[in-house]
Design a protein around this motif. Structure first.
Motif, PDB file in Angstrom:
ATOM      1  N   VAL A   1       0.836  -1.202   0.000  1.00 57.71           N
ATOM      2  CA  VAL A   1       0.000   0.000   0.000  1.00 57.71           C
ATOM      3  C   VAL A   1       0.872   1.254   0.000  1.00 57.71           C
ATOM      4  O   VAL A   1       0.597   2.216  -0.727  1.00 57.71           O
ATOM      5  N   LEU A   2       1.937   1.258   0.778  1.00 58.62           N
ATOM      6  CA  LEU A   2       2.847   2.409   0.810  1.00 58.62           C
ATOM      7  C   LEU A   2       3.439   2.683  -0.563  1.00 58.62           C
ATOM      8  O   LEU A   2       3.611   3.842  -0.965  1.00 58.62           O
TER       9      LEU A   2
ATOM     10  N   GLY B   1      -8.705   1.728   3.979  1.00 53.26           N
ATOM     11  CA  GLY B   1      -9.469   1.474   2.765  1.00 53.26           C
ATOM     12  C   GLY B   1      -8.873   2.084   1.514  1.00 53.26           C
ATOM     13  O   GLY B   1      -9.601   2.402   0.565  1.00 53.26           O
ATOM     14  N   PHE B   2      -7.541   2.240   1.484  1.00 54.95           N
ATOM     15  CA  PHE B   2      -6.903   2.735   0.262  1.00 54.95           C
ATOM     16  C   PHE B   2      -7.116   1.714  -0.853  1.00 54.95           C
ATOM     17  O   PHE B   2      -7.170   0.506  -0.599  1.00 54.95           O
TER      18      PHE B   2
ATOM     19  N   ASP C   1      -7.147  -7.610   3.300  1.00 50.61           N
ATOM     20  CA  ASP C   1      -7.236  -7.881   4.734  1.00 50.61           C
ATOM     21  C   ASP C   1      -5.840  -7.979   5.343  1.00 50.61           C
ATOM     22  O   ASP C   1      -5.603  -7.502   6.457  1.00 50.61           O
ATOM     23  N   ALA C   2      -4.908  -8.606   4.607  1.00 52.87           N
ATOM     24  CA  ALA C   2      -3.530  -8.746   5.101  1.00 52.87           C
ATOM     25  C   ALA C   2      -2.853  -7.385   5.214  1.00 52.87           C
ATOM     26  O   ALA C   2      -2.108  -7.121   6.175  1.00 52.87           O
ATOM     27  N   ASP C   3      -3.106  -6.505   4.239  1.00 56.66           N
ATOM     28  CA  ASP C   3      -2.545  -5.145   4.304  1.00 56.66           C
ATOM     29  C   ASP C   3      -3.041  -4.427   5.554  1.00 56.66           C
ATOM     30  O   ASP C   3      -2.268  -3.758   6.251  1.00 56.66           O
ATOM     31  N   PHE C   4      -4.332  -4.561   5.829  1.00 58.53           N
ATOM     32  CA  PHE C   4      -4.902  -3.888   6.987  1.00 58.53           C
ATOM     33  C   PHE C   4      -4.333  -4.452   8.282  1.00 58.53           C
ATOM     34  O   PHE C   4      -4.056  -3.703   9.228  1.00 58.53           O
TER      35      PHE C   4
ATOM     36  N   LYS D   1      -0.664  -4.065  13.090  1.00 57.68           N
ATOM     37  CA  LYS D   1       0.607  -4.513  13.689  1.00 57.68           C
ATOM     38  C   LYS D   1       1.491  -3.313  14.014  1.00 57.68           C
ATOM     39  O   LYS D   1       2.102  -3.244  15.088  1.00 57.68           O
ATOM     40  N   ILE D   2       1.570  -2.365  13.097  1.00 60.17           N
ATOM     41  CA  ILE D   2       2.374  -1.157  13.320  1.00 60.17           C
ATOM     42  C   ILE D   2       1.834  -0.388  14.533  1.00 60.17           C
ATOM     43  O   ILE D   2       2.600   0.103  15.377  1.00 60.17           O
TER      44      ILE D   2
END
Length: 472
Positions: free
Chosen positions: A304-305, A340-341, A346-349, A354-355
């Motif tokens: 996503v980044l 929601g970008f 689901d894994a990205d979220f 985690k961060i």
């Protein structure tokens, strides 16, 4: 050949200010009889700083500040374009001012800010809001005195755009909303072009103010009683890039800290790609710098980044956090996060959650992704359904609220100095203060303490604030 009529020399904005002031004085419109000015602000701290300049121009002309648009002869709206909701709200408010103009044709209405820097929004104002006297974009703030002067003289409606010629104009008068708190812009614009962000298009490329002008304004703020000063920039730690100043943001902060006076210094917003070890060292070493670092992550997912064009990885970000916590053990860290970008799985979220767990932010400013016309992300595939974004957003808030409460509880029993900032709307015997932490602090006290430093002891904490008692 027909001789060309010589072009009238362009007047300095101060000459327009003097012209209007002289006109009002000659008409006896001074003191309590002076015409009112009302400024409505949407958006970020940079917009608040710009609004203080708008108010400063009007007051220098001879207007007096009023608290309601119905009391004003001059209404200025400073708009935001970060999210569509802010634009629609601004347009609604501007629409509500039509009845004021209908009842008094002498009322002047001007609209500025980021929203009108977008051509389609400026056209909308031109075609659908005929009662607006003038429109000016973020690069044309210095034209405001000319626009007000022209409107008073009955000039036709004007739509002023700087085009691509964003510049810096010094010397515009400032009327601070609160003398004990100061916004100090050190740079404007952005070169990062995050794929979701409209700022580079509405604020232009990065432009740093000259250090001499910044230091002069900082000294003036301190002389005027400022106890809390915030350095502002779309990417504040890019200050000085591309200049021959020989000074970066870290050097500038150290110079401001040398100014005699009892004040605290903050800065925002920082971009992770430019958050240097040197800047972290300044926070650790300078007593006047508040131990608060606002460092937007936006997403914990590297995929996503990358699509956001953020130019760092989650590992890069965590290395900065580790250095920051090592250098400033009790630092308060805040962040911006977009849920929601386009293409977020689901894994990205889960990577974002985690961060949040690893960093333990004191507070986050979280948003559900909102497409902005003209940005690359608006046309990306994989736009996330609203119900999915909403569910993720609620989970994120639940996690962060637990962490915020835990972080707030660490202050219980501590003594600290806070600025009494405002009287509670629900209890006139309660004040809200601002101190080194980023959350508000509520305590019993009288209104004559507003704008003063108060020593308090923290007695309790909840998710969004602290409670305290004054130490006698």
């Amino acid at each position: 050949m027909i001789p060309q009529k010589p072009k009238a020399p362009e007047l300095h904005f101060s000459e327009y200010i003097s012209s209007v002031r002289s006109k009002l004085i000659s008409e006896g419109k001074t003191g309590d009889n002076a015409p009112g000015v009302y400024v409505r602000t949407f958006g970020c701290q940079q917009n608040e700083a710009d609004s203080e300049r708008m108010m400063g121009v009007a007051i220098s002309m001879g207007y007096r500040k009023v608290e309601a648009p119905e009391e004003a002869k001059l209404i200025l709206v400073n708009t935001c374009a970060v999210r569509e909701h802010a634009e629609k709200k601004a347009l609604s408010i501007i629409g509500s001012y039509k009845h004021i103009k209908d009842s008094d044709s002498e009322v002047i209405i001007g609209v500025g800010g980021c929203m009108v820097t977008q051509g389609h929004r400026a056209d909308k104002l031109k075609m659908s809001y005929p009662y607006v006297n003038f429109v000016f974009d973020t690069g044309s703030l210095h034209k405001l005195p000319e626009l007000i002067c022209g409107a008073l003289q009955g000039s036709p409606r004007r739509i002023v755009s700087c085009g691509d010629s964003f510049s810096i104009t010094e010397g515009i008068p400032i009327a601070s909303e609160k003398s004990y708190r100061g916004w100090l812009s050190v740079m404007y614009g952005c070169n990062n072009f995050c794929s979701y962000c409209i700022v580079p298009y509405t604020r232009g490329r990065e432009r740093s103010r000259h250090p001499d002008a910044i230091l002069a304004e900082a000294r003036e703020l301190v002389r005027g009683g400022a106890l809390d000063i915030t350095l502002l920039g779309q990417n504040v730690n890019s200050f000085g890039n591309g200049t021959d100043f020989g000074m970066d943001i870290s050097d500038l902060i150290r110079e401001i800290c040398k100014i005699p006076g009892d004040f605290r210094l903050r800065f925002m917003t920082s971009h992770p790609k430019d958050a240097s070890d040197k800047l972290i060292a300044v926070m650790a070493e300078e007593e006047k710098v508040v131990p608060h670092f606002h460092l937007p992550i936006q997403s914990g997912s590297d995929d996503v980044l990358r699509r956001m064009n953020r130019k760092y990885s989650s590992a890069d970000y965590m290395r900065i956090i580790e250095k920051l916590k090592a250098a400033v053990p009790d630092v308060s860290i805040t962040s911006d996060i977009i849920v929601g970008f386009p293409g977020e799985t689901d894994a990205d979220f889960e990577d974002t959650l985690k961060i949040i767990r690893e960093v333990e932010y004191d507070m986050i400013f979280s948003f559900i992704y909102s497409p902005r016309t003209g940005t690359p992300a608006a046309t990306m595939e994989g736009q996330i359904p609203k119900e999915v974004s909403n569910e993720r957003y609620e989970r994120l808030l639940e996690l962060q609220n637990d962490i915020s409460l835990s972080r707030n509880k660490r202050f219980i029993g501590r003594e600290m100095t806070v600025i009494a900032d405002e009287v509670s709307r629900t209890d006139k015997n309660m004040l809200t203060g601002r101190g080194d932490p980023v959350r508000p602090i509520h305590f019993a006290g009288s209104s004559d303490l507003i704008g003063k430093n108060v020593r308090v002891k923290i007695t309790d904490a909840d998710t969004f604030s602290l409670r305290a008692e004054i130490i006698l």
